[in-house]
Design a protein around this motif. Structure first.
Motif: not given
Length: 212
Positions: A175-202
């Protein structure tokens, strides 16, 4: 949320349609007869509900779908409210004992969480865009289904989860305070999109996350 006496699986996901397709292919490697029920908007009975041979078809039925459902045990006979999509064979297994939901990840914008879509050219009218988590979830009560069916549901739920794990990766987010969240999964295409666009995850609520 788990309830007393229930068996529950709830995995948060960030998937693009390409990731959903890869997950469904892996699922069919284990369960060739796996089919998905579409979800149409509006009151029950207003729109026909179909049983599809693939997750992609279920999500595309009618309009852009936001969720689809997998009947358990795999190959279960259809409820009376569900009809076959064209070319799909009629399943003739036991009655449906549990229904697994795949809720689609969606691109939204603040304020209000209004749906945008997966179109990279979409011009967000106000606020910052974010990619809201979906989920793969199921719940049943063991005393309602009986011991033998309960064992089958456990086995098949684990196999479906294994297909998800095989086609996704752990979402390493903070999160924006540097705290990590675990237990979620992300697909390769979704991760590439997030890395390319910089969009935040909600996820549910107002928290926003970054990969890292």
């Amino acid at each position: 949320m788990a309830y007393a006496g229930s068996r529950t699986m709830n995995v948060g996901t960030w998937l693009l349609p390409e990731d959903e397709g890869a997950f469904d292919l892996a699922l069919h490697d284990t369960f060739p007869d796996a089919g998905w029920q579409c979800s149409q908007p509006g009151p029950l009975g207003l729109h026909p509900i179909h049983f599809h041979c693939s997750l992609t078809n279920a999500m595309a039925c009618g309009s852009r779908g936001v969720q689809a459902f997998l009947h358990l045990p795999i190959g279960a006979s259809l409820p009376s409210t569900v009809t076959l999509a064209d070319g799909v064979p009629l399943p003739d297994g036991p009655p449906v004992a549990a229904i697994m939901q795949l809720l689609r990840s969606t691109r939204r914008h603040d304020p209000g969480g209004t749906y945008c879509d997966h179109d990279a050219q979409y011009q967000h009218p106000e606020g910052g865009a974010y990619f809201d988590a979906g989920r793969l979830a199921v719940r049943w009560f063991s005393d309602e289904v009986g011991a033998s069916v309960h064992d089958i549901l456990l086995q098949q739920t684990r196999a479906v989860r294994s297909a998800l794990i095989a086609t996704t990766r752990p979402a390493r987010i903070k999160d924006q305070n540097g705290r990590r969240l675990t237990g979620y999964r992300i697909g390769p295409a979704a991760q590439a999109m997030v890395e390319t666009t910089g969009i935040l995850l909600g996820r549910a609520g107002l928290q926003r996350f970054q990969l890292g």
